[in-house]
Design a protein around this motif. Structure first.
Motif, short mmCIF file in Angstrom:
data_model
loop_
_atom_site.label_atom_id
_atom_site.label_comp_id
_atom_site.label_asym_id
_atom_site.label_seq_id
_atom_site.Cartn_x
_atom_site.Cartn_y
_atom_site.Cartn_z
N TYR A 190 1.32 5.46 0.65
CA TYR A 190 0.83 6.56 1.48
C TYR A 190 1.48 7.85 0.98
CZ TYR A 190 -0.10 2.66 4.69
OH TYR A 190 -0.51 1.48 5.25
N GLY A 193 -4.78 6.31 2.41
CA GLY A 193 -3.47 6.45 1.79
C GLY A 193 -2.86 7.83 1.95
N LYS A 241 0.83 -1.19 0.00
CA LYS A 241 0.00 0.00 0.00
C LYS A 241 0.87 1.25 0.00
CE LYS A 241 -3.77 2.28 2.49
NZ LYS A 241 -4.80 2.16 3.55
#
Length: 440
Positions: free
Chosen positions: A32, A393, A30
């Motif tokens: 960010y 995010g 993921k």
């Protein structure tokens, strides 16, 4: 199971494994968007090849030399670069490992200066309510953030505190910004007279208040009046630029925009841009000469001060911020960020104030815009916004206790200076979605 003693014991943090530009990536893949640069640290973003090359080159020649025995080329060069861009009268640099160390060093130097010039009766500091200057006991005791101070009050030597320069909540009806600034600055003189001006060492303040209040700048003329009062009573002006300095507000030192000359400045965070732990305390030639011509020894020190690898990294950062044009870019992109926040949140029913300078911006949330009433602390607005933004995010820096350490919520934004306009739009979009979800 982890054996790391983290900042909190409840919940599990994602595992960061990679950084690239303005993004961080966890072990699950993921991404960010680093909308606060960690804590206003990552001014150049992640993976900067020039800074990494400087670190690698320094490691290959010298990794460590204790400053009790030796100096080093990167420490000398970094000090030269900082003084070349420092306010008038600032002549010396004391290199440490971070912001709290820089503030501790400033407080101890200020006290020793008074001893060296024959004024041992000066033992007090004055700071501002709702301020934060670091987590070591001296720095924490000087700060005025009640939530952070409360557990440790019995073991701290505390400063006394005056009102902050907080225009959104402090300026009265019919009062100009300049009049307000003069009024709250005059509280310093009143406090000096209350405690005895001959007992005070220095006044400590952030030019733009960071973590505790969310990018609150002083109004025009405030710090010039503070400087006048300090000069009148022989008090040192110590400016804490740990969070707001190093180009963050659109000038290399934040105090440049206030037209004020401090006696001592502290810097960190953006000085190393996250690539190495480093901070610095800068002082006037007058203060240095008092030590040089007196005892000749600053009775203070840390093992890793002037660390060659950290200094090499910081020198590469400072070069990019100055001749590399990144401070100018912070001013330019900060203007765009301010406009984007105004466009998205300027009429929001629960955003009372949008403030800041450069790439250092804050939004203060309110239950009612007309009365400026804050949300009930039991709603835990800041904590919920942080969690929701992470889900979306986005790394941002929400805090509660904006007004008095208990009430009020804000979010601080301090993205890398390398942001493009499209990335700023992405940041604002993700923040807007997160705010909508939390306030739904």
């Amino acid at each position: 199971m982890t054996h790391v003693f983290g900042r909190q014991t409840k919940g599990k943090l994602p595992m960061a494994v990679r950084g690239e530009g303005i993004y961080l990536y966890d072990s699950g893949g993921k991404s960010y968007l680093d909308g606060s640069g960690g804590a206003a640290v990552s001014c150049l973003g992640h993976g900067d090849k020039d800074v990494i090359a400087a670190i690698r080159a320094q490691l290959e020649s010298l990794e460590f030399a204790h400053t009790g025995f030796l100096t080093s080329p990167p420490a000398e060069a970094l000090a030269d670069a900082l003084i070349a861009h420092a306010p008038e009268g600032i002549e010396r640099v004391y290199l440490v490992s971070g912001g709290s160390e820089a503030v501790e060093s400033a407080l101890k130097l200020a006290r020793q200066y008074m001893l060296e010039i024959g004024q041992p009766e000066r033992t007090r500091f004055i700071a501002r309510r709702q301020s934060y200057h670091g987590n070591t006991l001296g720095a924490l005791g000087t700060g005025g953030n009640l939530w952070r101070r409360a557990p440790f009050d019995p073991v701290m030597v505390s400063a006394s505190h005056i009102a902050p320069c907080y225009e959104y909540r402090g300026r009265e009806a019919g009062e100009s910004a300049e009049q307000y600034g003069q009024r709250v600055a005059d509280e310093l003189e009143a406090e000096l007279l209350r405690v005895g001006p001959d007992t005070v060492i220095g006044f400590l303040a952030e030019p733009v208040v960071g973590a505790t209040a969310g990018a609150v700048p002083a109004v025009p003329g405030y710090f010039r009046r503070i400087r006048e009062i300090c000069d009148k009573y022989g008090v040192l002006l110590i400016l804490d630029e740990v969070m707001c300095g190093m180009g963050r507000t659109g000038s290399f030192f934040a105090c440049e925009q206030d037209g004020v000359r401090p006696d001592i400045i502290t810097i960190a965070k953006g000085l190393g841009a996250g690539y190495q732990p480093i901070g610095a305390m800068l002082c006037s030639g007058e203060i240095y000469r008092a030590i040089e011509e007196g005892s000749g020894f600053f009775q203070h020190g840390h093992t890793y001060l002037g660390h060659p690898v950290a200094c090499a990294a910081a020198l590469a950062v400072v070069t990019k911020l100055t001749t590399g044009g990144m401070t100018a870019r912070a001013a330019e992109m900060g203007h765009y960020l301010g406009e984007a926040l105004e466009a998205e949140f300027g009429q929001h029913a629960h955003v009372g104030d949008i403030r800041g300078r450069g790439m250092f911006r804050g939004l203060e949330f309110v239950a009612d815009r007309a009365t400026k009433a804050p949300f009930d602390p039991s709603r835990k607005l800041a904590a919920r916004l942080k969690a929701t933004a992470m889900e979306n995010g986005l790394i941002c820096y929400p805090m509660n206790g904006t007004i008095d350490g208990q009430s009020g919520d804000h979010v601080l934004l301090a993205p890398p200076f390398i942001c493009t306009k499209a990335q700023i739009d992405e940041l604002v979009g993700k923040l807007s979605a997160s705010v909508r979800a939390v306030l739904a």
